[in-house]
Design a protein around this motif. Sequence first.
Motif: not given
Length: 291
Positions: A234-237, A244-246, A222-224
Motif C-alpha cells: 500500500y505505501p508504494q502506491l 515492480r510487484h510480481p 493487482i492479482k491475488t
Amino acid sequence: MAREIALLTNPTSGKGRGTRTAAIALPRLREAGFHVRNLAGRDADETLELAQGCVADGVESLVVVGGDGMVHLAVQALAGTETALGIIPSGTGNDVARYLDLPRSDPQAAADVVVGSRTRRIDLGRAGGQYFVTVLAAGFDSKVNERANAMSWPRGQMRYNLATLAELRVFDPLPYTLELDGEVRQVEAMLVAVGNGESFGGGLRITHGASLDDGWLDVVVIKTMSKLGLVRTYPQLFTGKHTRHPQYEHHRVRSVTVAAPGIVAYADGERIGALPLTVDVAPLALKVLVP
C-alpha cells in the motif's frame, strides 16, 4: 466587453471550505476584468443543471470550487464542448488539480491560473453513461472508496488510510472477467483499476504512468496476494513502486469491459454503477485551464 465565466461552488466541499475558498477567489477574478456568474447548487442535481446552463449560454470557462467530485459533475456538462474547465481546489483528494499542477492550498494562486487563460485538452474515460477524469476503481479500491465516503472523520488522506485498514479485514480476492480490446481474460485479483489519469484517493498512483492526452486507458490488475502483502504494498502506491510487484499487471487499451460479482465501481470518487461495465476513452474531450 467583459469576458464571461462562471464560478460554481460546492458549498459543502471540505466541510464548508468551498464557500470560504470561493470568497477568496471571486474578487481576484473580478479584478482581472471578468464578468463572473457566482453560482452554488443546493445538491448535485441542481449543480449539474447550473453547469449545463452555463455551457448552453456559451460562457468562456466554468470554474469549479471543490474537489474531484465537483470536477466529475462539471465534466458531465463540459465533455465535448469548447467551454474550458477551471479548478479552484477545496476538496479532500484533489487528484485532478494534482494532475494539472494547480495550486492546491492557495485560492488566489489558483484564480491566477484562470486569469492566465492558458488551455490544454485532455482525454476522459467514459463508463456507465458518465465521464471521468481520474481512475475507475473496481475491487478492493472501490470498496475502500465506498467505506471512506461513508466516514465523517477524519478528513483528507487519513480517511482513505483508515478505510483501507478496515476493508482489509473482510476482503477476499475476486474472480474477474476482463475484455481488453476484444481479448477475454479471466483472473483472480484484489482489484482492477482503469486509469485515464494515474492517481486517486489523494495521490495513490495506482495507474502510475498514465497520460492524460495519449488516447489510451491504463488497466492495472493487482492479482491475488496475502493481506499482509497488500498492507506492505500500500505505501508504494504513493510513489509508483508497486509496479515492480510480481502480482502487478498492466495493459493499455482503448476499451475494457470489467466484470466481477458484488462490486460497485467508483470514478473520481463518485459511484458509477455495478459491474459489469464497459470503459472507453474519449480522446481530448475536455478543455482545461492550466498554469
